[in-house]
Design an enzyme around this catalytic site. Structure first.
Site, PDB file in Angstrom:
ATOM      1  N   HIS A 176     -30.446   8.588  79.472  1.00 53.94           N
ATOM      2  CA  HIS A 176     -30.032   7.473  78.618  1.00 53.94           C
ATOM      3  C   HIS A 176     -28.514   7.482  78.612  1.00 53.94           C
ATOM      4  O   HIS A 176     -27.902   8.467  78.194  1.00 53.94           O
ATOM      5  CB  HIS A 176     -30.589   7.618  77.191  1.00 53.94           C
ATOM      6  N   CYS A 177     -27.908   6.398  79.065  1.00 52.34           N
ATOM      7  CA  CYS A 177     -26.450   6.362  79.164  1.00 52.34           C
ATOM      8  C   CYS A 177     -25.860   5.658  77.942  1.00 52.34           C
ATOM      9  O   CYS A 177     -26.129   4.473  77.710  1.00 52.34           O
ATOM     10  CB  CYS A 177     -26.033   5.636  80.449  1.00 52.34           C
ATOM     11  N   VAL A 178     -25.065   6.405  77.178  1.00 51.67           N
ATOM     12  CA  VAL A 178     -24.473   5.807  75.973  1.00 51.67           C
ATOM     13  C   VAL A 178     -23.394   4.783  76.332  1.00 51.67           C
ATOM     14  O   VAL A 178     -23.123   3.865  75.558  1.00 51.67           O
ATOM     15  CB  VAL A 178     -23.860   6.883  75.045  1.00 51.67           C
TER      16      VAL A 178
END
Ligand SMILES: [Zn+2]
Ligand SMILES: [Zn+2]
Length: 339
Positions: free
Chosen positions: A180-182
């Site tokens: 999950h890429c912030v």
């Protein structure tokens, strides 16, 4: 040399922030939880209770829920870098006779990056739903090590297809889950990993282009001012040539904003280069970040329990560089045979 100390402090803070942010983007949230607990334990008694609750709530929102904080931070940093580039570096370099094609390169890369950034933020990463679940079960085989057959996701109530994972931040199962890429506020999975890789490459290109033009500009200014030939009088009254530190100090005092921007750009470049190299390795070996971490952690546990039981994970998904690359560019589920 006060400016150097200040500059080094600035570099250290920027580097720490970026390392922490990259670590966070690789899902090492346990690390953040531990840090926040440690900080709370140390300074907790000095802070009023209501403020502690507010900070804990803000941290929870930041770490465990989808939010646009890093997205906004990302755009803000970009505006700061490009603002400085357009305000000072571009017009000064134009005056020095730099060609337009070189000076415009950062803007061209910015447009490319914005396109892939938009795709990363808005595209479907490969969400598993009851309608596509049966189809996705057929895509990859269970390797029996990292992925066991018939494991059911306790939230989605669906059998997990091999290479999928439930994203705790987005609360959904994603096929060929990477992380999950912030920075894009989205999961990276089977369907958008290609956009993510192009996004990384264009971002790296932007940092390289802005950094190259800025360094070239500063070198040209130093040469035109004859700084390398400058002399100073030492304690014994002798004339000595000035060193690199003096030249950097002089440039820093003349163009402080440009030097700060260059420091940040170079840091970003080296961090992005390392992160891109890591993803290139993953593409070459057909692994996801999730699989790499899972295997690394499982290996560490086995070594802790028994030093003799250190098996190697047989990566059944690796099919050679070209085929691995094709799988990224043209995901299996988008191919005709799977429609
Ligand atoms: Zn799920
Ligand atoms: Zn997610």
């Amino acid at each position: 040399m006060d400016f150097l100390i200040l500059f080094l402090i600035y570099l250290a803070i920027s580097l720490s922030c970026m390392v922490v942010a990259i670590k966070f983007s690789r899902q090492s949230r346990e690390c953040f939880t531990r840090i926040s607990h440690h900080v709370t334990w140390m300074i907790g008694p000095m802070i009023p209770r209501w403020m502690q609750v507010a900070v804990q709530y803000a941290l929870h929102r930041l770490i465990h829920q989808r939010n646009s904080f890093f997205l906004a931070l990302h755009l803000l940093l970009e505006v700061a870098v490009y603002g400085e580039y357009s305000w000072e570096v571009f017009p000064y370099s134009l005056e020095l006779g730099f060609t337009l094609s070189i000076l415009l390169m950062p803007y061209i890369l910015l447009f490319g990056k914005m396109y892939f950034f938009y795709l990363c933020c808005t595209s479907d990463p490969g969400i598993i739903s009851p309608s596509n679940h049966k189809q996705l079960l057929k895509v990859y085989t269970y390797d029996g090590t990292l992925y066991q057959y018939a494991r059911v996701c306790s939230t989605c109530k669906l059998v997990k297809p091999a290479r999928s994972k439930h994203c705790r931040v987005c609360n959904r199962c994603v096929h060929r889950f990477d992380h999950h890429c912030v920075w894009v506020n989205n999961c990276i999975g089977a369907l958008n990993i290609r956009y993510f890789l192009f996004y990384l490459v264009t971002l790296l290109g932007m940092a390289a282009a802005v950094g190259t033009v800025t360094i070239r500009f500063l070198v040209q200014v130093a040469l035109m001012s004859n700084l390398p030939q400058a002399m100073y009088v030492n304690a014994e009254g002798e004339h000595e040539p000035v060193g690199v530190l003096f030249i950097v100090q002089k440039l820093f005092l003349t163009f402080p904003r440009i030097l700060f921007m260059l420091g940040f750009t170079l840091l970003s470049f080296f961090l992005l280069a390392g992160y891109s190299a890591f993803h290139l390795f993953l593409v070459m070996t057909n692994q996801t970040s999730n699989e790499w971490y899972k295997y690394k952690n499982s290996c560490r546990c086995r070594v802790d329990n028994s030093r003799t039981d250190r098996r190697t994970w047989e990566n059944v998904y690796h099919r050679g560089f070209i085929t691995n690359m094709k799988e990224i560019i043209c995901p299996v589920t988008t191919q005709k045979r799977f429609r």
